[in-house]
Scaffold this active site. Structure first.
Site, PDB file in Angstrom:
ATOM      1  CG  ASP A 162       2.633  28.943  -2.820  1.00 54.01           C
ATOM      2  OD1 ASP A 162       1.743  29.233  -1.995  1.00 54.01           O
ATOM      3  OD2 ASP A 162       2.442  28.904  -4.049  1.00 54.01           O
ATOM      4  CG  ASN A 185       0.889  35.120   0.779  1.00 54.33           C
ATOM      5  OD1 ASN A 185       1.938  34.608   0.402  1.00 54.33           O
ATOM      6  ND2 ASN A 185      -0.159  34.412   1.110  1.00 54.33           N
ATOM      7  CD  GLU A 230      -3.143  32.070   7.282  1.00 57.22           C
ATOM      8  OE1 GLU A 230      -3.621  33.072   7.849  1.00 57.22           O
ATOM      9  OE2 GLU A 230      -3.600  31.614   6.219  1.00 57.22           O
ATOM     10  CG  ASP A 257      -2.761  31.272  12.107  1.00 55.56           C
ATOM     11  OD1 ASP A 257      -3.488  30.792  11.219  1.00 55.56           O
ATOM     12  OD2 ASP A 257      -2.447  32.485  12.156  1.00 55.56           O
TER      13      ASP A 257
END
Length: 222
Positions: free
Chosen positions: A88, A79, A115, A71
């Protein structure tokens, strides 16, 4: 008669070519259905299929089976701070780094969701897997993807990893393996992230590698 025979041969050849093309198209569609569009690695559907197959195969051979859940630490903050296009790009680089530290076609590297990534490995015991995980974490840290918004003073993107290992000769269900890997990931996050925990199914101890300790230790399960 000869003309009719030639026409039949031509039609058979055309039909054979069409069937070959159809099979190729179906294979391509199937591959696309099993691939994560953003990162190019396996998707959750492919992972689920490989997990079931891996359990069947190792149950038959008696080999160990390992599952990693990785993770990205504080990815929502990434983000929010840098924008979704940067997020991305980060996911693609992490996926590439994970795939680069595994054994090609022998292991299944997948985007598990959001993620989170998964790696399914056959034939690796806990110590071997721990070495792979340390190498993987070092590779991701070496990317030095800036993440100044994470809030813990670390300047780059890191990952937390939970690992579950089914020892040689032991059987388990996919659900149990997933639950153990998820619990190990939860422990790694509870330790402050940027570390990994390895759980061996059926063992009383958890192999722990924590960046703050700087050594390999063992932690008793609660």
């Amino acid at each position: 008669m000869q003309e009719r025979s030639r026409n039949l041969e031509r039609r058979l050849h055309e039909t054979s070519s069409e069937v070959t093309q159809l099979r190729s198209n179906l294979e391509r569609v199937r591959e696309e259905a099993m691939t994560d569009a953003l990162t190019g690695i396996a998707n959750r559907k492919r992972f689920d299929e490989m997990l079931r197959k891996g359990r069947r195969d190792t149950e038959a051979t008696g080999d160990p089976l390992c599952l990693m859940l990785c993770d990205i630490d504080h990815f929502k903050r990434f983000n929010d701070a840098y924008g979704h296009p940067a997020g991305d790009a980060c996911l693609r680089r992490i996926a590439e780094a994970i795939a680069g530290e595994t054994r090609g076609g022998r292991d299944c590297v997948a985007r598990y969701g959001g993620e989170e990534f998964s790696v399914l490995m056959r034939g690796c015991d806990a110590r071997s897997v721990a070495r792979v995980v340390r190498r993987l974490r070092a590779g991701i840290a070496g990317l030095q993807i800036p993440h100044l918004a994470r809030g813990d003073g670390h300047p780059f993107v890191t990952v937390s990893i939970g690992v579950a290992v089914v020892p040689a000769g032991r059987t388990t269900s996919p659900a149990e393996l997933l639950a153990e890997a998820d619990a190990a990931l939860y422990e790694a996050k509870g330790l402050g992230r940027n570390c990994h925990v390895v759980r061996v199914i059926g063992d009383a101890a958890v192999i722990l590698d924590d960046r703050r300790l700087g050594r390999l230790g063992a932690m008793r399960r609660k």
